[in-house]
Design a protein around this motif. Structure first.
Motif, PDB file in Angstrom:
ATOM      1  N   ARG A  80       0.842  -1.198   0.000  1.00 57.73           N
ATOM      2  CA  ARG A  80       0.000   0.000   0.000  1.00 57.73           C
ATOM      3  C   ARG A  80       0.873   1.242   0.000  1.00 57.73           C
ATOM      4  O   ARG A  80       1.831   1.347   0.775  1.00 57.73           O
ATOM      5  CB  ARG A  80      -0.900  -0.003   1.234  1.00 57.73           C
ATOM      6  N   CYS A  81       0.580   2.193  -0.878  1.00 52.24           N
ATOM      7  CA  CYS A  81       1.349   3.439  -0.962  1.00 52.24           C
ATOM      8  C   CYS A  81       0.792   4.453   0.039  1.00 52.24           C
ATOM      9  O   CYS A  81      -0.418   4.719   0.067  1.00 52.24           O
ATOM     10  CB  CYS A  81       1.281   4.006  -2.380  1.00 52.24           C
ATOM     11  N   THR A  82       1.665   5.001   0.856  1.00 51.59           N
ATOM     12  CA  THR A  82       1.245   5.964   1.885  1.00 51.59           C
ATOM     13  C   THR A  82       1.590   7.411   1.544  1.00 51.59           C
ATOM     14  O   THR A  82       0.917   8.328   2.011  1.00 51.59           O
ATOM     15  CB  THR A  82       1.892   5.606   3.229  1.00 51.59           C
ATOM     16  N   ALA A  83       2.636   7.637   0.750  1.00 53.84           N
ATOM     17  CA  ALA A  83       3.030   9.016   0.419  1.00 53.84           C
ATOM     18  C   ALA A  83       3.858   9.002  -0.859  1.00 53.84           C
ATOM     19  O   ALA A  83       4.504   7.995  -1.196  1.00 53.84           O
ATOM     20  CB  ALA A  83       3.830   9.641   1.556  1.00 53.84           C
ATOM     21  N   SER A  84       3.841  10.152  -1.564  1.00 52.53           N
ATOM     22  CA  SER A  84       4.602  10.292  -2.807  1.00 52.53           C
ATOM     23  C   SER A  84       5.134  11.715  -2.903  1.00 52.53           C
ATOM     24  O   SER A  84       4.605  12.646  -2.271  1.00 52.53           O
ATOM     25  CB  SER A  84       3.741   9.972  -4.031  1.00 52.53           C
ATOM     26  N   ALA A  85       6.184  11.880  -3.733  1.00 50.50           N
ATOM     27  CA  ALA A  85       6.770  13.209  -3.928  1.00 50.50           C
ATOM     28  C   ALA A  85       7.451  13.266  -5.280  1.00 50.50           C
ATOM     29  O   ALA A  85       8.098  12.299  -5.706  1.00 50.50           O
ATOM     30  CB  ALA A  85       7.766  13.524  -2.811  1.00 50.50           C
ATOM     31  N   SER A 101       6.005   3.106   0.435  1.00 50.33           N
ATOM     32  CA  SER A 101       4.998   2.102   0.743  1.00 50.33           C
ATOM     33  C   SER A 101       4.867   1.910   2.247  1.00 50.33           C
ATOM     34  O   SER A 101       5.749   2.291   3.026  1.00 50.33           O
ATOM     35  CB  SER A 101       5.351   0.774   0.069  1.00 50.33           C
ATOM     36  N   LYS A 102       3.778   1.286   2.635  1.00 50.22           N
ATOM     37  CA  LYS A 102       3.537   1.010   4.039  1.00 50.22           C
ATOM     38  C   LYS A 102       4.533   0.003   4.604  1.00 50.22           C
ATOM     39  O   LYS A 102       4.800  -0.031   5.812  1.00 50.22           O
ATOM     40  CB  LYS A 102       2.108   0.490   4.222  1.00 50.22           C
ATOM     41  N   GLU A 103       5.130  -0.812   3.741  1.00 45.20           N
ATOM     42  CA  GLU A 103       6.108  -1.812   4.167  1.00 45.20           C
ATOM     43  C   GLU A 103       7.509  -1.238   4.330  1.00 45.20           C
ATOM     44  O   GLU A 103       8.445  -1.977   4.633  1.00 45.20           O
ATOM     45  CB  GLU A 103       6.137  -2.958   3.148  1.00 45.20           C
ATOM     46  N   GLY A 104       7.690   0.058   4.121  1.00 44.30           N
ATOM     47  CA  GLY A 104       8.997   0.692   4.312  1.00 44.30           C
ATOM     48  C   GLY A 104       9.882   0.685   3.093  1.00 44.30           C
ATOM     49  O   GLY A 104      11.095   0.916   3.206  1.00 44.30           O
ATOM     50  N   GLU A 105       9.329   0.456   1.887  1.00 47.85           N
ATOM     51  CA  GLU A 105      10.100   0.472   0.652  1.00 47.85           C
ATOM     52  C   GLU A 105       9.806   1.750  -0.132  1.00 47.85           C
ATOM     53  O   GLU A 105       8.676   2.250  -0.127  1.00 47.85           O
ATOM     54  CB  GLU A 105       9.775  -0.746  -0.213  1.00 47.85           C
ATOM     55  N   VAL A 106      10.838   2.253  -0.794  1.00 51.63           N
ATOM     56  CA  VAL A 106      10.711   3.468  -1.607  1.00 51.63           C
ATOM     57  C   VAL A 106      10.930   3.084  -3.071  1.00 51.63           C
ATOM     58  O   VAL A 106      11.971   2.501  -3.430  1.00 51.63           O
ATOM     59  CB  VAL A 106      11.715   4.548  -1.164  1.00 51.63           C
ATOM     60  N   PHE A 107       9.961   3.420  -3.930  1.00 51.73           N
ATOM     61  CA  PHE A 107      10.021   3.133  -5.367  1.00 51.73           C
ATOM     62  C   PHE A 107      10.279   4.446  -6.111  1.00 51.73           C
ATOM     63  O   PHE A 107       9.646   5.475  -5.820  1.00 51.73           O
ATOM     64  CB  PHE A 107       8.712   2.520  -5.859  1.00 51.73           C
ATOM     65  N   ILE A 108      11.213   4.398  -7.068  1.00 53.10           N
ATOM     66  CA  ILE A 108      11.562   5.574  -7.868  1.00 53.10           C
ATOM     67  C   ILE A 108      11.063   5.331  -9.289  1.00 53.10           C
ATOM     68  O   ILE A 108      11.483   4.366  -9.962  1.00 53.10           O
ATOM     69  CB  ILE A 108      13.080   5.829  -7.856  1.00 53.10           C
ATOM     70  N   TRP A 109      10.162   6.227  -9.753  1.00 48.76           N
ATOM     71  CA  TRP A 109       9.519   6.069 -11.059  1.00 48.76           C
ATOM     72  C   TRP A 109      10.004   7.156 -12.017  1.00 48.76           C
ATOM     73  O   TRP A 109      10.259   8.301 -11.618  1.00 48.76           O
ATOM     74  CB  TRP A 109       7.996   6.184 -10.937  1.00 48.76           C
ATOM     75  N   ASP A 110      10.081   6.747 -13.293  1.00 50.04           N
ATOM     76  CA  ASP A 110      10.344   7.715 -14.351  1.00 50.04           C
ATOM     77  C   ASP A 110       9.003   8.226 -14.875  1.00 50.04           C
ATOM     78  O   ASP A 110       8.116   7.434 -15.257  1.00 50.04           O
ATOM     79  CB  ASP A 110      11.137   7.060 -15.491  1.00 50.04           C
ATOM     80  N   VAL A 111       8.823   9.548 -14.900  1.00 52.70           N
ATOM     81  CA  VAL A 111       7.521  10.123 -15.247  1.00 52.70           C
ATOM     82  C   VAL A 111       7.191   9.894 -16.717  1.00 52.70           C
ATOM     83  O   VAL A 111       6.036   9.596 -17.077  1.00 52.70           O
ATOM     84  CB  VAL A 111       7.501  11.631 -14.899  1.00 52.70           C
ATOM     85  N   ARG A 112       8.161   9.997 -17.587  1.00 49.27           N
ATOM     86  CA  ARG A 112       7.878   9.854 -19.025  1.00 49.27           C
ATOM     87  C   ARG A 112       7.518   8.420 -19.387  1.00 49.27           C
ATOM     88  O   ARG A 112       6.510   8.161 -20.064  1.00 49.27           O
ATOM     89  CB  ARG A 112       9.083  10.318 -19.836  1.00 49.27           C
ATOM     90  N   SER A 113       8.333   7.482 -18.967  1.00 51.16           N
ATOM     91  CA  SER A 113       8.081   6.084 -19.334  1.00 51.16           C
ATOM     92  C   SER A 113       7.177   5.369 -18.342  1.00 51.16           C
ATOM     93  O   SER A 113       6.689   4.273 -18.647  1.00 51.16           O
ATOM     94  CB  SER A 113       9.410   5.326 -19.464  1.00 51.16           C
ATOM     95  N   ARG A 114       6.970   5.967 -17.148  1.00 55.14           N
ATOM     96  CA  ARG A 114       6.164   5.371 -16.085  1.00 55.14           C
ATOM     97  C   ARG A 114       6.695   3.989 -15.673  1.00 55.14           C
ATOM     98  O   ARG A 114       5.960   3.082 -15.320  1.00 55.14           O
ATOM     99  CB  ARG A 114       4.679   5.256 -16.463  1.00 55.14           C
ATOM    100  N   LYS A 115       8.026   3.831 -15.715  1.00 52.48           N
ATOM    101  CA  LYS A 115       8.672   2.610 -15.298  1.00 52.48           C
ATOM    102  C   LYS A 115       9.403   2.834 -13.975  1.00 52.48           C
ATOM    103  O   LYS A 115       9.876   3.934 -13.700  1.00 52.48           O
ATOM    104  CB  LYS A 115       9.670   2.131 -16.358  1.00 52.48           C
ATOM    105  N   CYS A 116       9.517   1.746 -13.234  1.00 52.31           N
ATOM    106  CA  CYS A 116      10.227   1.833 -11.946  1.00 52.31           C
ATOM    107  C   CYS A 116      11.729   1.760 -12.214  1.00 52.31           C
ATOM    108  O   CYS A 116      12.230   0.735 -12.720  1.00 52.31           O
ATOM    109  CB  CYS A 116       9.781   0.692 -11.030  1.00 52.31           C
ATOM    110  N   LEU A 117      12.435   2.810 -11.873  1.00 48.84           N
ATOM    111  CA  LEU A 117      13.871   2.858 -12.125  1.00 48.84           C
ATOM    112  C   LEU A 117      14.669   2.131 -11.042  1.00 48.84           C
ATOM    113  O   LEU A 117      15.679   1.484 -11.337  1.00 48.84           O
ATOM    114  CB  LEU A 117      14.343   4.324 -12.203  1.00 48.84           C
TER     115      LEU A 117
END
Length: 557
Positions: free
Chosen positions: A385-390, A402-418
């Motif tokens: 579950r996602c709790t916050a974004s920036a 995420s609620k599990e303590g993981e941070v995901f970094i996304w590319d806005v143009r391709s919408r892929k997880c970097l």
């Protein structure tokens, strides 16, 4: 013829004779006493004269003995005299004469010689000699109350916090002073360098020895030498408390959002009382500009658009959200976004370039909308579950926590997880923020720890080490935000009163004078924001107030 006088009888004549005999006896006794006393008086005078003569003779003998001793000391052989003159010079004779005069004792000077000596000697030498001869005088009066230890009442409301137990209802002034020093050292993290007398004296001596040439050079030039430093100093933050930003209209209940306008000197507040209000910020009156009322719509979050012409507001239990156009004064309801299948739309973020709106959904879904049309562009999903974004400042990447303590970094143009990394020690993620210069990432967890990372490390490592773990909060960290110059990080928790801390980023230390000690005013912090140039800092609390603070280090709004 006259008759002859009668002759005295024998009784009268006998009485007179007896009286004469008694007088003769008294005179005889007096003469005998006088004769006895005369030798005693003569003996006393003679003894006194003998004692005085003996004392004078003893003094004369002592003076003669001292003179002989000094004469013996002054005698040296010719060889010794030549050797002494060769080694010590001709001044030895004068020094010996002075030494002999000191040993001989003070000489009595005549009145004329004393007068001439006073005239010839300089004033400074006479004063120094006179001062050296004076003895330290005793005080004329001593107050007993000064020496007695005065007890201080610790039950007073200003001193109640210094009591360690109920038995300490009274303390002496010395103990209270020691208690205050201990508390100051705890607040400062030890004794500061400027408070140590030894360091101050040492620094003054070294500065005076090494910087004498620089001081001379400084006095030869003119300029503004008292201007403020460009960098923010650590330790104490110069600030003043202003009237609340919404002084002219407090919210009825919890104030959910406070945000400064990106270009105008305006602040916006929105709360659970279904209203959005705008105020002009002057630090004195903060007059109200406008208020809008959203019927049956308790505001969960409100935010300015990047150009400052619109306000987007989401509700606590609604699928729809409102767009308030400040230029036309119209309120536009957005009933449903096609492709977004969510029961409630609450948390969202707007990209710094003003192109995108990121809505946080349930089950880890993230919805990227267009700010122009408010239509769905793409969907992303994180594990859990996602709790916050920036957004990053260049709007090219998104950090999702995420609620599990993981941070995901996304590319806005391709919408892929970097990249993906784990927040160190986090059991449940709560809030995240990226600095305006894209150098730091702050992650706040449910344990109250806020980890500060550098973005370079976050993009490379899966288990990065934070440059600083901020542990000043004891409850969940629910809000983190950077100031525009990336010199201050504000962290807060909405679960306890006065849980707001300002962190000095260059040194990673907390400012010790915020919040104000023993003055409760923040209560439960719901939202925080800095003005565009960090001149003001505002905190929204659960009492419906947007507290306003002036940061004096920054001159602009």
């Amino acid at each position: 013829m006259q008759p002859a006088a009668p002759r005295p009888g024998p009784a009268v004549a006998g009485t007179a004779a007896v009286r004469k005999k008694k007088k003769v006896k008294k005179l005889g006794k007096t003469k005998k006493i006088v004769k006895r006393l005369q030798p005693c008086a003569e003996t006393t005078e003679q003894a006194a004269a003998e004692q005085q003569a003996a004392a004078e003779q003893q003094a004369a003998e002592e003076a003669a003995r001292r003179a002989r001793h000094l004469k013996a000391l002054s005698r040296t052989s010719g060889a010794e005299r030549e050797l002494e003159e060769l080694v010590f010079g001709d001044s030895l004779n004068a020094e010996e004469d002075e030494l002999l005069q000191r040993l001989a004792g003070p000489q009595r000077l005549k009145a004329t010689e004393r007068k001439s000596l006073r005239k010839d000697s300089s004033d400074s030498e006479v004063e120094n000699e006179a001062k050296s001869k004076f003895l330290s005088k005793k005080p004329a009066w001593v107050d007993e109350d000064d020496e007695a230890e005065e007890n201080v009442d610790m039950t007073h409301r200003y001193r109640r916090d210094f009591m360690k137990s109920d038995a300490e209802k009274t303390l002496t002034k010395k103990k209270l002073k020691r208690r205050l020093e201990e508390q100051f050292q705890r607040a400062m993290g030890g004794v500061p360098a400027w408070a140590e007398l030894g360091n101050r004296k040492k620094s003054k001596r070294t500065a005076s020895d090494s910087d004498s040439d620089e001081d001379d050079d400084l006095l030869c030039r003119t300029g503004n030498f008292i201007s403020n430093s460009e960098s923010l100093p650590r330790g104490i933050l110069k600030m003043s408390t202003c009237l609340p930003a919404n002084q002219e209209r407090f919210a009825n209940g919890k104030l959910a959002t406070v945000q400064f306008h990106p270009s105008a000197q305006v602040v916006m507040t929105a709360g659970r009382d279904r209203s959005v209000s705008l105020f002009q910020v002057d630090g004195i009156r903060n007059p109200k500009i406008q208020s809008i009322y959203l019927e049956s719509f308790p505001v969960y979050k409100a935010c300015f658009s990047v150009d400052g012409e619109q306000v987007i507001a989401t509700g606590t239990h609604h699928k729809m959200f409102f767009v308030y156009d400040m230029m036309s004064g119209s309120i536009i309801p957005m009933e449903k976004v096609r492709g977004v299948e969510e029961r409630f739309l609450r948390d969202f973020e707007i990209s710094p370039d003003g192109s995108f709106m990121l809505v946080t959904g349930t089950s880890g879904y993230l919805y990227l909308l267009s700010m122009k049309t408010k239509e769905l562009i793409s969907t992303m999903k994180v594990n859990g579950r996602c709790t916050a974004s920036a957004f990053t400042p260049d709007s090219s990447k998104i950090y999702s926590y995420s609620k599990e303590g993981e941070v995901f970094i996304w590319d806005v143009r391709s919408r892929k997880c970097l990249h993906k990394f784990e927040d160190e020690g986090s059991l449940e993620g709560k809030c995240i923020a990226v600095s305006k210069n894209n150098q730091y990432v702050a992650c706040g967890s449910a344990s109250g720890v806020v980890n500060l990372y550098t973005t370079d490390v976050c993009l490379k490592e899966k288990h990065p080490k934070p440059v600083k773990a901020i542990m000043n909060l004891v409850t969940s960290a629910t809000c983190v935000t950077f100031n525009p110059t990336t010199e201050i990080l504000a962290v807060a928790s909405c679960e306890t009163d006065e849980a707001v801390k300002l962190v000095h980023i260059p040194s990673y230390t907390v400012f010790s004078n915020f919040p104000v000690f023993r003055r409760k005013q923040i209560y439960l912090a719901q939202s925080m924001d800095f003005s565009p140039r960090s001149g003001f800092f505002s905190v929204a609390n659960n009492k419906g107030k947007a507290l306003l603070f002036r940061l004096k280090h920054y001159s602009d709004f």
